[in-house]
Write a protein that holds these residues in place. Sequence first.
Motif, PDB file in Angstrom:
ATOM      1  N   LEU A 139       9.394  -2.724   3.820  1.00 37.19           N
ATOM      2  CA  LEU A 139       8.691  -2.919   2.762  1.00 37.19           C
ATOM      3  C   LEU A 139       6.958  -3.759   3.443  1.00 37.19           C
ATOM      4  N   ASN A 140       7.168  -4.582   4.534  1.00 37.53           N
ATOM      5  CA  ASN A 140       5.957  -4.930   5.129  1.00 37.53           C
ATOM      6  C   ASN A 140       5.028  -3.806   5.651  1.00 37.53           C
ATOM      7  N   ALA A 141       5.851  -2.946   6.092  1.00 37.94           N
ATOM      8  CA  ALA A 141       4.996  -1.950   6.715  1.00 37.94           C
ATOM      9  C   ALA A 141       4.504  -0.657   5.946  1.00 37.94           C
ATOM     10  N   GLY A 142       4.891  -0.704   4.602  1.00 39.41           N
ATOM     11  CA  GLY A 142       4.496   0.374   3.646  1.00 39.41           C
ATOM     12  C   GLY A 142       4.983   1.727   3.894  1.00 39.41           C
ATOM     13  N   VAL A 143       6.270   1.700   4.014  1.00 41.15           N
ATOM     14  CA  VAL A 143       6.891   2.968   4.201  1.00 41.15           C
ATOM     15  C   VAL A 143       7.088   3.757   2.941  1.00 41.15           C
ATOM     16  N   ARG A 144       7.186   4.979   3.151  1.00 41.96           N
ATOM     17  CA  ARG A 144       7.491   5.757   1.667  1.00 41.96           C
ATOM     18  C   ARG A 144       8.824   5.221   0.880  1.00 41.96           C
ATOM     19  N   ALA A 145       9.728   4.878   1.487  1.00 40.18           N
ATOM     20  CA  ALA A 145      10.876   4.623   0.729  1.00 40.18           C
ATOM     21  C   ALA A 145      11.915   3.548   1.524  1.00 40.18           C
TER      22      ALA A 145
END
Length: 247
Positions: A208-214
């Motif tokens: 989540l911190n890294a902004g992944v797709r899911a």
Amino acid sequence: MIEHSSTADGMAVKAILFDLDNTLIETSRAGEVALKKTSEFLKTTLGLDDSTVCTICDKFKQKLFHESFDCSAGQTIDDVRAHHWEESIKETVGNCSTPSLPAQCYNMWKSSRLELLTLSPQVCNLLKQLRSRYKLLLLTNGVAQTQREKVATAGCEEFFDAIVIAGEHKEQKPFPSIFRLCFSMLEVEALDCVMVGDSLDTDIQGGLNAGVRATVWINSAGGGASEKPDYTITTVLELPDILAQLQ
């Protein structure tokens, strides 16, 4: 069983980041089996009853759980963990009459645990299947020596495009910097990636911190649900069903 929270719309998934311990290999189970084998050795060697041996092993588990390792202190992780056994024995029964016993306990526990840290045939088949469609990266936290030994024992190298031992870098999961390194190595963007792991605090929060797709949480214990991950599954073998929804 698959549970879905929410996920961002976007392009097709290009890469999957996997955690190692208790995601692809059963580290907790292996540790318990190794501890039982070591406890039998202690009973035989010291002539102790079950309760006393259980206390020694519980103390070792607690020291392992709260372990803080600094490689610059001049000790190896093997030294530190042998000392855990020495302290656990001393705190329970007093000074040990066999100076080599703590090291023997540690070596038995370590070797017994490593023997069980294998990728199952089903997980191997899954990784082969996924690698034909996606870039795969193994991202594991922990002491570098310990994690490298696990990776080598499990034979992980052939299944991944890259392996990142976070303990070899300044920051580990859940910090975004270690994820940015992974994206760079795979030549992808955050939104191209899915993060899969068993830890809400490191794997899922890190994704989540890294902004992944899911993010996909492996809740193998079947405990309480969490709204933090985008998807929840009970085993990594259910991952293809998630990926089918993300295309």
